[in-house]
Each structure stands twice: as C-alpha cells, then as structure tokens.
Design an enzyme around this catalytic site. Structure first.
Site, PDB file in Angstrom:
ATOM      1  N   GLN A   1       0.837  -1.191   0.000  1.00 27.29           N
ATOM      2  CA  GLN A   1       0.000   0.000   0.000  1.00 27.29           C
ATOM      3  C   GLN A   1       0.878   1.250   0.000  1.00 27.29           C
ATOM      4  O   GLN A   1       1.886   1.273   0.699  1.00 27.29           O
ATOM      5  CB  GLN A   1      -0.899   0.018   1.250  1.00 27.29           C
TER       6      GLN A   1
ATOM      7  N   GLY B   1       2.997   1.369  11.599  1.00 27.39           N
ATOM      8  CA  GLY B   1       2.609   0.702  12.836  1.00 27.39           C
ATOM      9  C   GLY B   1       2.104  -0.693  12.496  1.00 27.39           C
ATOM     10  O   GLY B   1       2.553  -1.697  13.043  1.00 27.39           O
ATOM     11  N   GLY B   2       1.174  -0.714  11.559  1.00 31.48           N
ATOM     12  CA  GLY B   2       0.630  -1.993  11.141  1.00 31.48           C
ATOM     13  C   GLY B   2       0.158  -1.919   9.710  1.00 31.48           C
ATOM     14  O   GLY B   2      -0.095  -0.830   9.178  1.00 31.48           O
ATOM     15  N   MET B   3       0.048  -3.076   9.077  1.00 28.72           N
ATOM     16  CA  MET B   3      -0.474  -3.164   7.714  1.00 28.72           C
ATOM     17  C   MET B   3      -1.378  -4.389   7.660  1.00 28.72           C
ATOM     18  O   MET B   3      -0.969  -5.495   7.998  1.00 28.72           O
ATOM     19  CB  MET B   3       0.682  -3.255   6.715  1.00 28.72           C
TER      20      MET B   3
ATOM     21  N   HIS C   1      -7.197  -2.179  15.205  1.00 33.65           N
ATOM     22  CA  HIS C   1      -7.321  -1.415  13.969  1.00 33.65           C
ATOM     23  C   HIS C   1      -7.063  -2.307  12.741  1.00 33.65           C
ATOM     24  O   HIS C   1      -7.873  -2.368  11.814  1.00 33.65           O
ATOM     25  CB  HIS C   1      -6.327  -0.244  14.005  1.00 33.65           C
ATOM     26  N   GLU C   2      -5.952  -3.010  12.760  1.00 32.52           N
ATOM     27  CA  GLU C   2      -5.619  -3.842  11.579  1.00 32.52           C
ATOM     28  C   GLU C   2      -6.639  -4.965  11.409  1.00 32.52           C
ATOM     29  O   GLU C   2      -7.015  -5.310  10.289  1.00 32.52           O
ATOM     30  CB  GLU C   2      -4.203  -4.396  11.679  1.00 32.52           C
TER      31      GLU C   2
ATOM     32  N   GLU D   1      -9.953   3.836   6.040  1.00 35.07           N
ATOM     33  CA  GLU D   1      -9.365   4.186   7.346  1.00 35.07           C
ATOM     34  C   GLU D   1     -10.373   4.790   8.334  1.00 35.07           C
ATOM     35  O   GLU D   1     -10.262   4.573   9.535  1.00 35.07           O
ATOM     36  CB  GLU D   1      -8.175   5.122   7.154  1.00 35.07           C
TER      37      GLU D   1
END
Ligand code: BES
Ligand code: ZN
Length: 594
Positions: free
Chosen positions: A128, A259-261, A286-287, A309
């Site tokens: 991304q 942070g995260g994907m 969140h992820e 998001e």
C-alpha cells in the site's frame, strides 16, 4: 470510476488472477521468476496494460508459450511505467519473466545485523498504496481485485509468509533451497499481496489466530497479543463473520515503516507496540477491523481512502470498547480528536483542501493522502451517524453495508448513495441537517462533530495545569498509576514552553528519557527537542537509530530540522540511519533532512 494512480485499462483487459513463481535471492537482493496473469478481456481488445515501476522485464508469452511483444512506457516518478503487452485474439493467459531491481520500493532487504536474531537476512514487502508494482507487474489499482497463488523459493533455513493461505506450512526442501506455496481464493486489491521471509517462529494465540516473529521476539509478542481471539469475537459480533479463515500477526524487525499493515490473514506489525503491558494493542484492533473495512469492502481509488481508514478507526474504537469498556474507549477518542485538530493545523488550517475526506490526489503520490484526516475525521463522521440514528440502528446498518459490498471495491459516491438509501431513508432531510456533504466534500471539521470527554484525562489535564503553574513533579500523586494513555495526554497538554528546571524535574522524577513505551517516549522526545533540552539527546539518537516507524521519525526529524540547534544533529544521525530505513520512510525523510 477513474483511478489516476494506475495505467491499467481494465475495460479492455483485466487481470483476475495471478500466479507467482519466484525465487528470493538475498545475495543479489532481488526476487526473480515468473508471474502468470489470467485475464478477463473484451474480444476486440489488442493490448493488456499493466503497472510497473523499476522492474526488469525479460519476456512475455501467451498460455501456449508463444512470445508476445511488449513495450515499457516512459517512467513517471510516482506511477512508474506502463507495461503494454500485445494480446493475440483469444489469449486469456499471459506469462511474464522478470526480476526486481534495487529500486523496488516495496521491498526491504535487511542484513542479519538488522534483525533481532542477527544470524539471517530478512525480506518483507509493503504494497500500500502503489508499491506492489515495484515487485509484481500487474494492474495495481485497488478497484481491480485479483485472486492469487504463489510458489516462493527461499534459502533453506528461512520461512516465507504471505497474505494468503499457506499450503506448505514448513515448506518443501528442494535443490538449493526451500519452497513455500500459497493460495488466496478471494479476490483482493493488489496492494494487499504481501510477503515476508526470515527466520520466523510461530506461537498460537487462539483456535484461529497466532503470531509469527523472530524467535528472540516471539514470547514478548505472544504475551502482548493474548487478547487477539477476543478481539476477533468482538469484531464478529459487531460486523458479521470473519471471512478470511485465520488471523495471524507477523511482528517485523524494527525498521518496518508503519505501525501496522492489514495484509489479509496476516497483519504485519511494528515491534514498537510490544510495550510489555498490552497498552498499545489498539493497533491490532485497527488492523483486524480492516478485515471488514478495507479488505472486504475496499476503497476503489486512493481518493476514497477514508472509506478504508475512517470506518476502520471507528470500528477499532468499538472493539476497544467491547474489550475494555467505555471509560478506556473514551480516552482513546479524546487522544484521537486531539491528533485530528493538530493535523488540521499542520495541513494549513480548516480551509486546507487536504482536510477534505474525498481528497484530490491527482498528480500526487497517494501517500500524501495518508494524514490523520481520513482516520480521525472519517471516524468522527461514523460517530456522528451513530449518535444520530442510535447505536442499534447504526450497528445493523454497518453489518448490512459489509454484506452488500463484500469483496467489492467502492467509491465515495457509492457509500453516500448507500447511506441515503439504507440508513437515512426514514429520515428525510437528515443528510442536509447533518451537513454530510460538508463532512465528505469540504475541508475542516464541521462543528456538529460529537464532542469527546474523558474524566480520567480531564484529571490528568488538571495535574498538567498544576505542574505548569509551579507544582513539583513529585507532588503529582496520581502519576504513579497513570496508564499509557494518561501519560500521553499529560505530555500532549503541557504548554508550548517549559523552563529548563521543569524539564529536568519531569525527566528526573518520571524517568521519561528512559521510557520503553514507544508512544510515551516519542511524546516526551518531541517536547525535549522543542526546548533544545540537551539531556534527552542521547535518547533521541537511540530512538531514531533503533526503529524505523515513519510516524515517529518524521515529526522528530522535522522538530530537529526546525532549528540550527537540532539540524546538524539530525543530518549526522540521518546520514547513517538512512541506510537502515525502509524506502517509504526514506522518501518522506529525504524531503525533510536532505
Ligand atoms: N493501512 C494502514 C497503513 C498504510 C496506510 C500504509 C497508507 C500505506 C499507506 C494501516 O492500517 C494503518 O493505518 N496503520 C497505522 C496504525 C493505525 C493504528 C492508525 C500506522 O501504521 O501508523
Ligand atoms: Zn488503517
């Protein structure tokens, strides 16, 4: 729907499936092999147009092995080069032999000393927003969903993980290496194709969840993420069944720029959330939430990124509320609102076009749209809708939304139509009363945003106030029991100017420069740099050289570069640390430090 960030012409020929047969070559830092693309094409079409950037294309052939002619277009610095392949009548399979180059921004190749174990190299990808085209020639638009499968050959001692079902968990030894096979049966946007290769261990967390990490990090990760199965259950109660089979987390080496994907089936995460007390696991919520908002229902273009998001940030908050209650969730909301207001300032104030949810990114790197706006303004819009119709009705709507658009990519207009038809149908005029057009298509934060409150954080703010007016740090009795969010709020609300004595007092009393919690340390180091506080500089240097998360790096380098006092230090640190950062971070930081 036009994606200004892809060369593809999907109405002529569209990729529906890709198969990768690749070898990961650590000594030469390249992946090399073949991709086989299955097409859905118009009978009359004569060309297949793909996205590439910095790839070396060796040959193209049809399903029968007959060579196809191809041309690589001029290189656009953001989009790369269109790869146009001549399609003979009837061909629906195209093979491309290729290799990546050192320019492949999606890939980071880590030397053994950049890993926790220090013994083996490591490779991971970040697709991304438009980086998949730097390691796979395909139609790299989130509106063009593709299934995929892969056969990946790596050095004997290493493990390959992908965002797909693993068909060979321990791999198959072959001459000169080990092969892993994967299959993703659901059509996903290409930015979610991901790979990691390294010395990886695995620990189960629940019946359908687990964690991959380097052996040295595995136990810390297992204990930090103990609540993951509960998070999945909470998300399912809210949104409907989890559609991807397993949910694992892969903890990467510290240079991971995010942070995260939310790679499907396996979230990639930074080790900087391993705080030891589970206080930063909202990032996993969140992820995980992206398994619905983002991966199941996907933004069709990067203008629509807020659909990914914003909805995800709202769901993240609901998951945290389900696990830890409204008092905790309210703290997270207050912190999020503050970040939003700060971001609006940073972007030039409430009339800046970059504060629009449906932001115009034409001609720009879609990365520039990755501000707090799509996250926190998007989530604030969801909260407004929830308050307006009531939670029960809003929850029913959300569930329905994921059913109606499951495995589809949608634009903002589709979301708006759906909202009008399915949520606001019995409330004529609600769209106007709530000023939803302004929320989505105009800048700033409308003043009907639901205000956020946290009594706990208000108490913390009172302590910050007392300290500012002269109280000693040691007199702040409550601080002994503050959690991470309370510390963050305390540091965030301190005034722009403190005296050197106050800084010494804070650091000596609370040991801020020695904090292990990355978020608290980051908030403190920003204050320290702003005040040219020399005692924290060793901690600044340590933090900038031991992790590569862009969210931390960018503000710290910016703060340092803001004065002659800090800029020499920033340049010195960056000169050597740059080599250890991912290309995504380097791209951002070059513009700040260079
Ligand atoms: N999908 C994003 C990461 C991303 C966004 C990568 C845009 C490339 C371009 C991911 O879900 C995310 O938002 N990560 C955040 C953490 C989250 C808790 C806000 C991050 O990495 O900071
Ligand atoms: Zn996200």
């Amino acid at each position: 729907m036009i994606d200004t960030h892809s060369f593809a012409r999907p109405h002529e020929a569209r990729v529906t499936d890709l198969h990768l047969d690749l070898r990961v070559d650590f000594p030469r830092q390249r992946v090399i092999g073949r991709v086989s693309l299955t097409l859905d094409r118009a009978a009359a079409s004569t060309a297949l147009v793909l996205d590439t950037r910095d790839l070396l294309v060796h040959a193209a052939a049809d399903g029968d092995g007959r060579p196809l002619t191809f041309t690589l277009g001029a290189r656009d610095p953001i989009l790369g080069s269109a790869l146009e392949i001549a399609l003979p009548p009837g061909a629906t399979l195209v093979h491309i032999d290729y290799e990546t180059t050192t320019g492949a921004s999606a890939l980071q190749w880590l030397a053994p000393r950049q890993t926790a174990g220090q013994r083996h190299p490591f490779l991971y990808s970040q697709g991304q927003a438009i980086l998949t085209r730097t390691w796979i020639p395909t139609q790299d638009s989130p509106g063009i969903r593709q299934t995929y499968s892969a056969r990946i050959t790596v050095p004997r001692d290493l493990t390959a993980v992908m965002s797909a079902e693993s068909l060979t968990p321990t791999g198959i030894d072959i001459e000169g290496g080990r092969t892993f096979e994967f299959r993703m049966r659901e059509a996903i946007p290409p930015y979610l194709i991901a790979i990691a290769v390294g010395e990886l261990g695995f620990a189960p967390l629940g019946p359908r969840s687990g964690v991959y990490a380097e052996p040295a990090t595995l136990e810390a990760a297992r204990s930090e993420f103990a609540d993951v199965e509960q998070m999945i259950d909470a998300a399912e109660r809210l949104l409907g069944p989890y559609q991807w089979g397993r949910y694992d987390v892969l903890v990467l080496p510290p240079s991971f720029p995010f942070g995260g994907m939310e790679n499907p089936r396996v979230t990639f995460a930074t080790p900087t959330i391993l705080a030891g007390d589970r206080s930063l696991v909202s990032l996993i919520a969140h992820e995980l939430a992206h398994s619905w908002s983002g991966n199941l229902v996907t933004n069709a273009t990067w203008r629509d990124f807020w659909l990914n998001e914003g909805v995800t940030t709202y769901v993240e908050s609901r998951i945290m509320e389900a696990l830890h209650g409204p008092v905790h969730a309210d703290m997270l909301q207050v912190l999020s609102r503050r970040e939003l207001l700060d971001e609006i300032d940073r972007l030039g104030g409430p009339s800046s076009p970059d504060t629009i949810l449906h932001v115009d990114l034409a001609g720009r790197d879609p990365d520039e749209g990755a501000t707090r706006i799509p996250y926190d303004k998007g989530a604030a819009l969801m909260t407004l809708l929830e308050h307006h119709v009531g939670r029960a009705r809003f929850d029913a709507y959300l569930r329905g939304y994921f059913e109606r658009y499951a495995f589809q990519s949608i634009v903002t207009g589709t979301f708006v139509d759906d909202l009008r038809r399915q949520l606001l149908d019995e409330r004529p005029g609600a769209f106007e009363t709530l000023r939803l057009h302004a929320w989505i298509f105009e800048p700033g934060l409308p003043d009907n945003a639901i205000a956020t409150h946290s009594t706990l954080l208000e108490n913390v703010a009172a302590d910050a106030e007392a300290f500012t007016s002269g109280a000693a740090a040691s007199s702040l009795q409550a601080a002994a029991d503050w959690n991470t969010q309370e510390w963050l709020h305390f540091l965030n609300v301190l005034p722009a100017t403190l005296t050197p004595r106050q800084l010494d007092d804070l650091d000596a009393t609370f040991g801020l420069s020695a904090r292990r919690n990355s978020e608290v340390l980051f908030a403190w180091l920003r204050i320290a740099i702003r005040h040219h506080y020399p005692a924290a500089m060793p901690a600044v240097e340590r933090f900038l050289t031991t992790q590569g998360r862009r969210k931390f790096l960018r503000p710290l380098y910016e703060d340092l570069m803001a004065s002659a006092w800090g800029s020499a230090t920033a340049r010195r640190i960056y000169a050597s640390a740059r080599l250890t950062y991912h290309a995504v971070a380097v791209h951002t930081l070059d513009a700040i430090v260079a």
